[in-house]
Design a protein around this motif. Structure first.
Motif, PDB file in Angstrom:
ATOM      1  N   THR A  85       0.753  -1.199  -0.178  1.00  7.52           N
ATOM      2  CA  THR A  85       0.207   0.045  -0.108  1.00  7.52           C
ATOM      3  C   THR A  85       0.931   1.082   0.055  1.00  7.52           C
ATOM      4  N   VAL A  86       0.203   2.356  -0.410  1.00  2.00           N
ATOM      5  CA  VAL A  86       0.836   3.804  -0.183  1.00  2.00           C
ATOM      6  C   VAL A  86       1.558   3.843   1.090  1.00  2.00           C
ATOM      7  N   GLN A  87       0.673   3.611   2.166  1.00  2.00           N
ATOM      8  CA  GLN A  87       1.237   3.926   3.396  1.00  2.00           C
ATOM      9  C   GLN A  87       2.464   2.928   3.823  1.00  2.00           C
ATOM     10  N   GLU A  88       2.297   1.851   3.489  1.00  2.00           N
ATOM     11  CA  GLU A  88       3.281   0.544   3.872  1.00  2.00           C
ATOM     12  C   GLU A  88       4.457   1.152   2.891  1.00  2.00           C
ATOM     13  N   ASN A  89       4.514   1.718   1.849  1.00  2.00           N
ATOM     14  CA  ASN A  89       5.511   2.222   1.065  1.00  2.00           C
ATOM     15  C   ASN A  89       6.376   3.490   1.688  1.00  2.00           C
ATOM     16  N   LEU A  90       5.449   4.374   2.154  1.00  2.00           N
ATOM     17  CA  LEU A  90       5.947   5.653   3.020  1.00  2.00           C
ATOM     18  C   LEU A  90       6.796   5.128   4.270  1.00  2.00           C
ATOM     19  N   MET A  91       5.876   4.101   5.118  1.00  2.00           N
ATOM     20  CA  MET A  91       6.761   3.749   6.248  1.00  2.00           C
ATOM     21  C   MET A  91       8.112   3.121   5.985  1.00  2.00           C
TER      22      MET A  91
END
Length: 235
Positions: free
Chosen positions: A92-98
């Motif tokens: 996900t977008v958030q997983e990539n960011l983290m």
């Protein structure tokens, strides 16, 4: 802040960079111009520790970083946003960011605050935070790549061709975001084919040909240089 002194890099017998000298002062946006294969990405990869120079020096705030590992260079404050984005498409977008904040993984409150800053800079990423990265448009993927780099809280960002393949309106928005990132305290070294857009926000620039710096000057000087305009600005 960053200084390259007589930097030479080879791939086997091929000399990709020849005695490159370059300076980026704290708070600047500096642009590298040149055709594909001129040496811009090699410069970024060498600063990031992915390539080892055969000679010359890379100085960050007066300290040599040539030969240091990529993870150590990230911890010293330099983060690269690669030309091909290198996103994890199924995550996900958030997983990539983290993942971008991995260097600060033990500081949960800091990570949450930085994530909020990224969402404020790119609101569409908040809307799409649960979507797979591969489902995003090209412009949104570029925002995600930049946002992931910002999660490491870099003092110095290397941006490699952020506008490539994007529609003109998205390019305009992208450069406004880059300018905002810079105004909020991040020094930026930018490699870019869109010379006109890049020079419009840059402090100064360097023109590469065949692994060498052939022209350098302020953004205004480069825009006024007839040869530079004909080759890269299209005027």
């Amino acid at each position: 802040m960053l200084k390259l002194v007589n930097l030479t890099v080879k791939y086997g017998n091929f000399e990709a960079l020849h005695r490159v000298n370059l300076e980026v002062d704290h708070g600047e946006i500096v642009v590298l111009l040149g055709a594909n294969g001129a040496g811009k990405s090699t410069t970024f990869q060498t600063i990031s520790g992915l390539n080892k120079p055969v000679s010359g020096h890379i100085m960050l705030n007066g300290q040599s970083i040539a030969g240091k590992s990529p993870d150590k260079i990230v911890k010293m404050g330099i983060v690269q946003c690669a030309e091909d984005r290198k996103l994890f498409q199924q995550m996900t977008v958030q997983e990539n960011l983290m993942l971008g904040g991995y260097v600060h993984r033990g500081k949960k409150s800091r990570l949450r605050a930085t994530l909020q800053e990224v969402f404020e800079l790119f609101p569409i990423l908040y809307e799409k935070r649960s979507n797979p990265a591969g489902s995003l448009s090209g412009g949104q993927q570029q925002m995600l790549a930049i946002g992931r780099a910002l999660m490491a809280k870099p003092e110095f960002m290397l941006l490699d061709e952020p506008s490539i393949g994007l529609a003109p309106l998205i390019v305009e928005q992208m450069f406004k975001s880059i300018q905002q990132i810079n105004q909020e305290g991040t020094t930026i070294l930018l490699a870019e084919q869109n010379a006109n857009a890049a020079l419009s926000i840059a402090d100064k620039g360097y023109v590469y040909e065949s692994g060498k710096v052939v022209v350098q000057g302020s953004a205004e000087e480069l825009l006024a240089n007839e040869e530079v305009r004909k080759a890269y600005v299209g005027a």
